[in-house]
Design a protein around this motif. Structure first.
Motif, PDB file in Angstrom:
ATOM      1  N   VAL A  39       0.883  -1.243  -0.099  1.00 53.15           N
ATOM      2  CA  VAL A  39       0.672   0.248  -0.030  1.00 53.15           C
ATOM      3  C   VAL A  39       0.882   1.057   0.136  1.00 53.15           C
ATOM      4  O   VAL A  39       1.632   1.046   1.130  1.00 53.15           O
ATOM      5  N   VAL A  40       0.411   1.931  -0.981  1.00 55.85           N
ATOM      6  CA  VAL A  40       1.526   3.540  -1.046  1.00 55.85           C
ATOM      7  C   VAL A  40       0.047   4.298  -0.034  1.00 55.85           C
ATOM      8  O   VAL A  40      -0.557   4.830  -0.748  1.00 55.85           O
ATOM      9  N   LEU A  41       0.697   4.980   1.118  1.00 52.09           N
ATOM     10  CA  LEU A  41      -0.132   6.570   1.691  1.00 52.09           C
ATOM     11  C   LEU A  41       0.552   7.636   0.944  1.00 52.09           C
ATOM     12  O   LEU A  41       2.174   7.777   1.224  1.00 52.09           O
ATOM     13  N   ASP A  42       0.108   8.584   0.783  1.00 52.72           N
ATOM     14  CA  ASP A  42       0.231   9.863   0.547  1.00 52.72           C
ATOM     15  C   ASP A  42       0.435  10.821   1.573  1.00 52.72           C
ATOM     16  O   ASP A  42      -0.638  10.931   2.135  1.00 52.72           O
ATOM     17  N   ASN A  43       0.476  11.861   1.816  1.00 53.31           N
ATOM     18  CA  ASN A  43       0.375  13.279   2.582  1.00 53.31           C
ATOM     19  C   ASN A  43       0.903  12.468   4.347  1.00 53.31           C
ATOM     20  O   ASN A  43      -0.127  12.823   4.878  1.00 53.31           O
ATOM     21  N   VAL A  44       1.481  11.852   4.874  1.00 55.34           N
ATOM     22  CA  VAL A  44       2.126  11.041   5.948  1.00 55.34           C
ATOM     23  C   VAL A  44       2.549  12.155   6.211  1.00 55.34           C
ATOM     24  O   VAL A  44       4.370  12.092   5.857  1.00 55.34           O
ATOM     25  N   PRO A  45       1.858  12.030   7.714  1.00 55.20           N
ATOM     26  CA  PRO A  45       3.059  13.754   8.370  1.00 55.20           C
ATOM     27  C   PRO A  45       4.512  13.040   9.009  1.00 55.20           C
ATOM     28  O   PRO A  45       4.030  11.855   9.642  1.00 55.20           O
ATOM     29  N   ARG A  46       5.553  13.209   9.500  1.00 51.74           N
ATOM     30  CA  ARG A  46       6.664  12.694   9.817  1.00 51.74           C
ATOM     31  C   ARG A  46       6.787  12.718  11.438  1.00 51.74           C
ATOM     32  O   ARG A  46       7.829  14.418  11.757  1.00 51.74           O
TER      33      ARG A  46
END
Length: 417
Positions: A39-46
């Protein structure tokens, strides 16, 4: 221990872009356990809480990789355990969200009781009740939450309180299989809608997310997808309140406007100007805020996570404000620290009475939790002189690049490790 020094009474001006939602990211990472494949997730906060959740899933065989600054790949094809040790669960209460997907996929899970965070113990009875109503064994033994069993029967669950965690766990547990699960009294938070949308994009059959009745029809399997995390409404609300409290002029972009309605309404009521365009808000304030009555309640009410920040803003508002906390009974721990800055606040049960003062004065304060730390940061930006915040690393749990963002709107902060 990290300390931050805040130079106060500086007008906040400029613009800031909101990161992806920490809470939605954690729930969606848990949901990724249900699918075999990447699964690829965008806009994930570090932020630290997201990293802790990733370490939890890696401990049971998941693989993850940061493809880009905020793009994350997770592969849960080869999970090798359904047991999670206390050394990991003690660091993140949201580890309880692994119960639902692991039991849904493997029929069993044992998680050490998450450590009580600084908001006090968060009861898990609604989680256990929900599993039991689905015909699944759920109990606590020797400090572990033990859940096992599968059911293909239809089940109806009524939650006595709209718990976000219990709602998410029960959705995650119900996605795979043959039965139909109906959750009544469900939490309506946007983060739940975001997680449900992610699951639906993978082939789950979920309807009603965002309402108090959610229906899940089990499916045999899910397929991997690429998905984008929603903006963080708590970060957006924090900057909105800071701007209003500091008589600033700040544009907060990358938001979902409807998620911010409770904050927008209260800031306007307090005398701030809030202009909305699609995906952004501009908060302007040229005078002292007016007092408010604020009740922190489940969504769509005023968010409990923003209650400390608006309380800090109201310490210098005209007249007397009343704050009621209806979600976490220990949410007022930060108030003693605001008093060190000169705030006049009395607490009786779940209600705080704030008598506005002309100004706060910088001092040394200690943060106890993430949102309390944000409240102290907001107060420090308002106060005359310099404020030292001890345990400032708690801000890293929920706010991505917060030092850079505060600095970009003319806030003066310096970190000392």
């Amino acid at each position: 221990m990290k300390r931050v020094y805040v130079n106060g009474e500086q007008i906040l001006k400029g613009s800031v872009k909101v990161s992806g939602s920490k809470n939605a990211s954690i729930a969606i990472i848990a949901a990724s356990l249900l699918v075999k494949g990447e699964v690829v997730l965008d806009n994930v906060p570090r932020v630290n809480d997201v990293q802790e959740m990733l370490e939890l899933v890696r401990s049971i065989g998941a693989k993850y990789d940061w493809i880009d600054i905020n793009q994350l790949a997770i592969d849960c094809s080869e999970l090798n355990s359904t047991t999670i040790d206390y050394k990991l669960t003690q660091r993140l209460h949201a580890s309880i969200l692994l119960l639902g997907p692991l039991v849904g996929r493997f029929g069993e899970c044992a998680i050490s009781l998450p450590g009580n965070d600084n908001l006090g113990p968060r009861p898990i009875d609604l989680h256990l009740k929900g599993f039991k109503l689905k015909g699944i064994h759920a109990d606590i033994s020797n400090g572990q939450i033990i859940v096992n069993g599968r059911t293909n029967q239809d089940s109806a669950i009524y939650l006595d309180f709209p718990s976000v965690g219990a709602t998410e766990n029960l959705i995650l547990n119900s996605v795979l299989g043959n039965g139909v699960t109906v959750i009544q009294g469900a939490a309506k938070d946007p983060e739940i809608v975001n997680m449900a949308s992610f699951l639906t994009s993978m082939g789950a059959k979920i309807s009603g997310a965002g309402t108090d009745t959610i229906k899940i029809k089990g499916v045999p399997q899910l397929k991997p997808v690429r998905y984008s995390i929603m903006p963080d409404r708590m970060e957006a609300g924090t900057f909105m309140i800071m701007a209003a409290a500091n008589r600033g002029d700040v544009i907060i972009s990358g938001v979902v406007n409807k998620h911010l309605k409770p904050v927008t309404a209260k800031l306007r009521e307090a005398g701030a100007e809030v202009d909305e365009v699609d995906g952004a808000v501009q908060v302007k304030s040229t005078q002292r805020l007016q007092s408010l009555i604020v009740k922190a309640t489940p969504y769509p009410g005023f968010p409990t996570d923003l209650q400390p920040i608006i309380s800090a803003a109201l310490t210098t508002a005209a007249n007397t404000s009343i704050i009621s906390e209806k979600v976490y009974k220990n949410r007022f721990q930060y108030i003693g620290e605001l008093r060190r800055l000169g705030a006049k606040i009395k607490v009786e049960g779940n209600t705080a009475v704030i008598t506005g003062v002309d100004r706060l004065l910088g001092s040394t304060v200690t943060a106890n939790d993430t949102r309390g730390a944000a409240a102290l940061l907001a107060a420090g930006l308002m106060a005359f002189g310099k404020t030292e915040i001890i345990n400032a690393e708690l801000l890293d749990n929920g706010y991505e690049n917060w030092v850079e963002k505060v600095s970009s709107i003319n806030g003066s902060v310096n970190i000392v490790n």
